[in-house]
Structure formats: structure tokens, C-alpha cells
Motif scaffolding. Structure first.
Motif, PDB file in Angstrom:
ATOM      1  N   THR A  28       0.858  -1.188   0.000  1.00  0.00           N
ATOM      2  CA  THR A  28       0.000   0.000   0.000  1.00  0.00           C
ATOM      3  C   THR A  28       0.888   1.230   0.000  1.00  0.00           C
ATOM      4  OG1 THR A  28      -1.933   0.989   1.062  1.00  0.00           O
ATOM      5  CG2 THR A  28      -0.213   0.198   2.539  1.00  0.00           C
ATOM      6  N   TRP A  32      -2.282   6.335  -1.329  1.00  0.00           N
ATOM      7  CA  TRP A  32      -3.506   5.554  -1.558  1.00  0.00           C
ATOM      8  C   TRP A  32      -4.420   5.640  -0.333  1.00  0.00           C
ATOM      9  CZ3 TRP A  32      -6.894   1.887   0.040  1.00  0.00           C
ATOM     10  CH2 TRP A  32      -7.736   1.322  -0.927  1.00  0.00           C
ATOM     11  N   ARG A  36      -8.087   7.475  -0.349  1.00  0.00           N
ATOM     12  CA  ARG A  36      -9.292   6.631  -0.254  1.00  0.00           C
ATOM     13  C   ARG A  36      -9.997   6.717   1.085  1.00  0.00           C
ATOM     14  NH1 ARG A  36      -9.717   3.013  -4.902  1.00  0.00           N
ATOM     15  NH2 ARG A  36      -8.039   3.810  -6.181  1.00  0.00           N
ATOM     16  N   CYS A 112     -19.817  -0.715  15.345  1.00  0.00           N
ATOM     17  CA  CYS A 112     -19.539   0.731  15.366  1.00  0.00           C
ATOM     18  C   CYS A 112     -20.721   1.539  15.891  1.00  0.00           C
ATOM     19  CB  CYS A 112     -19.164   1.214  13.974  1.00  0.00           C
ATOM     20  SG  CYS A 112     -17.748   0.340  13.319  1.00  0.00           S
ATOM     21  N   ARG A 151      -4.675  -5.850   3.235  1.00  0.00           N
ATOM     22  CA  ARG A 151      -4.600  -4.393   3.027  1.00  0.00           C
ATOM     23  C   ARG A 151      -5.977  -3.745   2.884  1.00  0.00           C
ATOM     24  NH1 ARG A 151      -2.426  -3.419  -3.161  1.00  0.00           N
ATOM     25  NH2 ARG A 151      -4.137  -4.496  -4.217  1.00  0.00           N
ATOM     26  N   ASN A 152      -6.990  -4.578   2.631  1.00  0.00           N
ATOM     27  CA  ASN A 152      -8.351  -4.030   2.552  1.00  0.00           C
ATOM     28  C   ASN A 152      -8.854  -3.518   3.890  1.00  0.00           C
ATOM     29  OD1 ASN A 152      -9.190  -4.527  -0.218  1.00  0.00           O
ATOM     30  ND2 ASN A 152      -8.874  -6.684   0.330  1.00  0.00           N
ATOM     31  N   MET A 214     -14.359  -7.781   5.211  1.00  0.00           N
ATOM     32  CA  MET A 214     -15.232  -6.704   4.734  1.00  0.00           C
ATOM     33  C   MET A 214     -15.295  -6.635   3.218  1.00  0.00           C
ATOM     34  SD  MET A 214     -14.541  -2.680   5.512  1.00  0.00           S
ATOM     35  CE  MET A 214     -13.181  -2.629   4.362  1.00  0.00           C
ATOM     36  N   GLY A 216     -15.613  -3.825   1.107  1.00  0.00           N
ATOM     37  CA  GLY A 216     -15.498  -2.376   1.288  1.00  0.00           C
ATOM     38  C   GLY A 216     -16.500  -1.546   0.497  1.00  0.00           C
ATOM     39  N   ARG A 217     -16.625  -1.855  -0.806  1.00  0.00           N
ATOM     40  CA  ARG A 217     -17.502  -1.020  -1.656  1.00  0.00           C
ATOM     41  C   ARG A 217     -18.960  -1.110  -1.225  1.00  0.00           C
ATOM     42  NH1 ARG A 217     -15.638   0.608  -7.411  1.00  0.00           N
ATOM     43  NH2 ARG A 217     -13.562   1.187  -6.733  1.00  0.00           N
ATOM     44  N   ASN A 254     -14.431   6.979   7.699  1.00  0.00           N
ATOM     45  CA  ASN A 254     -13.714   7.170   6.451  1.00  0.00           C
ATOM     46  C   ASN A 254     -14.127   8.534   5.899  1.00  0.00           C
ATOM     47  OD1 ASN A 254     -13.555   7.131   3.546  1.00  0.00           O
ATOM     48  ND2 ASN A 254     -13.294   4.909   3.680  1.00  0.00           N
ATOM     49  N   PHE A 311     -22.705   3.727  11.816  1.00  0.00           N
ATOM     50  CA  PHE A 311     -23.027   2.573  10.974  1.00  0.00           C
ATOM     51  C   PHE A 311     -21.951   1.520  11.206  1.00  0.00           C
ATOM     52  CE2 PHE A 311     -22.546  -0.019   7.232  1.00  0.00           C
ATOM     53  CZ  PHE A 311     -23.858  -0.303   6.895  1.00  0.00           C
TER      54      PHE A 311
END
Ligand code: COA
Length: 324
Positions: A28, A32, A36, A112, A151-152, A214, A216-217, A254, A311
Motif C-alpha cells: 500500500t 492511496w 481513499r 460501530c 490491506r483491505n 469486509m 469495502g464497496r 472514512n 453505521f
């Protein structure tokens, strides 16, 4: 009117883990991760910094601000998904650390959204137990539940704790209302296995270990849509306009999720408290840590309207409105 917050506190581990440190662990780059996620650093617990210890220090700071002693606390709730033991609860360890002898104590697992769920629970509890005092804490050591080869996920999460002391008050101040949701059918978009089963019939064949997994998207899309829906419904129900919100403290997941949410809500960016760049996503601890920072920075004045939302895995999500 309901539960009011008498004091806030937080505690972060000493060690700062930068994006450059992560470059040495996975494929990574600082560029990046920043572009992101907006995250530059996060904290990582070392020896003696288990979730209950971070929680206890945060609680002490909140009690100090509130002018409340450990012996006056009747109930301790810790929202966490990363306590060092499943049993006893993190809250029981906090009770022991503080010497809060007359308190009963338990944990909430709502990922969370745990702190938000806790606020609602405490508000309802205090409406029927009006003489009591409650310690509500969000505490995580997600570094112990992270696959450091993935890395995700390993770039996103951090450790820390935040706490509030609450009691019931008549009058205008307090928790105005909350709007909470869960959708267990989407569990597999963000999850963490337990320890492997001792019963061979209950062994999960696809249990790779007790760390976060996860999509992610998908999580991103649901997070924006769900928090937006929960907030708009809550404001409409309480007859509160977006303009009358003084400060919004969203779950610090994020920066891209937050930017999208903020632009869809049409709330002024200056009213949104953000510290994700420093601590990453600390799950249940993120709102109380941010709340304590905002409070100590003088960003909250009596009668200000505070909007919080979150969330997380489950899925669990919601929003709450507080008159400070
Ligand atoms: N460093 C460099 N590249 C990475 C990376 C990393 N840390 N993680 C993933 N990538 C790569 C992927 O492998 C993929 O490469 P490919 O195109 O060669 O397959 C590429 O980057 C895009 O991956 P994708 O997962 O589509 O990226 P994204 O733009 O969706 O960003 C997240 C990934 C995780 C930052 C983003 O999906 C997100 O923020 N999701 C929400 C996560 C969250 O907040 N979860 C907690 C909610 S409480």
C-alpha cells in the motif's frame, strides 16, 4: 427531559501507527490510504493497554469532569467488539479497575453503532431510574482483531476509548431522541468470527481467525444510505431542521463516506467534527472520543443541538439528537 451528559473523557494508546508504517506490512502507500480514506495515522495498543484499561482511564476523565466519584456510579455499559475476554465483560473489568462497587456492568455488541445503541438504552433506563448515574463507554483494541496481511482492512482501524457520565434531568437539556436500526441479513458484508468452536458439530469450516472481513464497496454504499435515512427520519420526527443543528459528530469511519453523507444532507461542512485522520476507525469508541475532543475544545455550549450517527457490522446503524 431525559439523560444528560455530565462529563466526557477519552484515552488513546501511546503508539502512533502511520501510513508509512503500514507500507512496510502490506502493499500500500500513504498516498492511496489518504486519498481513499482520509486516514494518516491511527493508535495501536501496547502492553497494559487492553480495552478495559483504556476504558477505565477514559471513564476516570469523564467522572472528573462530571464531579462524580466511582462509588456514585450505578450502571456501567461498555460498547465493544474487541475486549480481551468474552467473559467477564469489559464492563466488569472496568468496574473492578474503578472500584465502582455498587454498579452493575455489562457490554453491548453493536459494532460501530454500539455507543449510539448505548445512549438510547441509558436514556430509557434513566427515565425510569431517575436517581441513578450511568457510565457509558465505547472501547476498542481493534489491532487485536485485524489481519495485518489484509490491506483491505488493516489500513482502516485503530484503538482507543471514550466515555460519558449521564444522569436524568428535567428541562430542555438531554437526549432528544434516537432512531436505531439493524439488518442481520447483510451480516456477511462486514464481520468477525469468534474463537474456534470446541464443539466439532459447531466448527465453522470457513473460520480463518477472529479478525475483521469486509466488502469495502458494499459497506460504503450502505453506510451512506443508511445514516442519511436514519438522520432525515429522526429530524422529521423531532421537527428539527438541518439548519438548527449546531454540531454533527458522525462515526469516524472514512473521510469519503463522511463527505458523501454531508453533501447529501446539505449540512455545512464547518459544523461536522472530524478526527478520522488521526485515529482511523475506532468502531464503538469513535463517537465518544470525538465527543470528548469537541467538548474539551469548547465546541459545545449549553442548549446546542448535537447530531450523532453511526453505521457498523450487523449491519447496525442509527442517529441520535442531543440538546447539550
Ligand atoms: N492499498 C493499495 N491498494 C489497495 C488497498 C490498499 N490498502 N486496498 C485495496 N487496494 C486495491 C484493490 O486491491 C483494488 O485493486 P484492483 O483494482 O487491482 O483489484 C483497488 O485498490 C480498488 O479496490 P476497492 O476495494 O474497489 O477500493 P475502494 O475505492 O472501494 O476503497 C475502501 C477501498 C475500503 C477504502 C472503501 O471501499 C471504503 O472506504 N469502504 C468502507 C469501509 C468502511 O468504512 N468500513 C467500516 C464501516 S463501519
Amino acid at each position: 427531559m431525559g439523560a444528560i451528559i455530565l462529563g466526557t473523557g477519552s484515552c488513546l494508546p501511546e503508539k502512533v501507527l502511520s501510513n508509512h508504517d503500514l507500507e512496510k506490512l502490506v502493499d500500500t502507500s500513504d498516498e492511496w490510504i489518504q486519498s481513499r480514506t482520509g486516514i494518516s495515522t491511527r493508535r495501536q495498543s501496547g502492553k497494559g493497554e487492553e480495552a478495559y484499561r483504556l476504558a477505565s482511564v477514559a471513564a476516570q476523565r469523564a467522572m472528573e469532569m462530571a464531579g462524580v466519584s466511582a462509588g456514585e456510579i450505578d450502571l456501567i455499559i461498555v460498547a465493544t467488539i474487541s475486549s480481551h475476554m468474552t467473559m467477564p465483560s469489559c464492563a466488569c473489568f472496568v468496574q473492578k479497575e474503578l472500584g465502582a462497587d455498587r454498579a452493575f456492568a455489562y457490554d453491548i455488541n453493536a459494532a460501530c453503532a454500539g455507543f449510539l445503541y448505548g445512549l438510547d438504552t441509558v436514556d430509557k433506563y434513566l427515565r425510569s431510574e431517575r436517581e441513578k448515574k450511568v457510565l457509558l463507554i465505547g472501547a476498542e483494541t481493534l489491532s487485536s482483531r485485524t489481519n495485518w496481511e489484509d490491506r483491505n482492512t488493516c489500513i482502516l482501524f485503530g484503538d482507543g476509548a471514550g466515555a460519558v457520565v449521564l444522569e436524568y434531568r428535567d428541562g430542555k437539556q438531554g437526549i432528544v431522541g434516537s432512531n436505531l436500526f439493524s439488518d442481520g441479513s447483510l451480516w456477511n458484508l462486514l464481520y468477525m468470527h469468534s474463537a474456534p468452536s470446541c464443539n466439532p458439530d459447531l466448527v465453522q469450516p470457513d473460520n480463518p481467525g477472529s479478525f475483521m472481513l469486509m466488502e469495502g464497496r458494499e459497506v460504503f454504499k450502505h453506510a451512506v444510505k443508511c445514516m442519511e435515512g436514519a438522520i432525515l427520519e429522526l429530524l422529521a420526527r423531532e421537527n428539527v431542521s438541518m439548519d438548527s443543528i449546531t454540531l454533527m459528530i458522525p462515526h469516524q469511519a472514512n473521510i469519503r463516506i463522511l463527505n458523501k453523507l454531508v453533501s447529501r444532507l446539505g449540512i455545512e461542512k464547518e459544523k461536522v467534527f472530524i478526527n478520522v485522520q488521526k485515529y482511523g476507525n475506532t468502531s464503538a469508541a469513535s463517537i465518544p472520543i470525538a465527543l470528548d475532543e469537541a467538548n474539551r475544545a469548547g465546541k459545545l455550549q449549553p442548549d446546542d443541538l448535537l447530531l450523532v450517527c453511526s453505521f457498523g457490522g450487523g449491519f447496525t446503524w442509527g442517529a441520535a439528537l442531543l440538546s447539550w
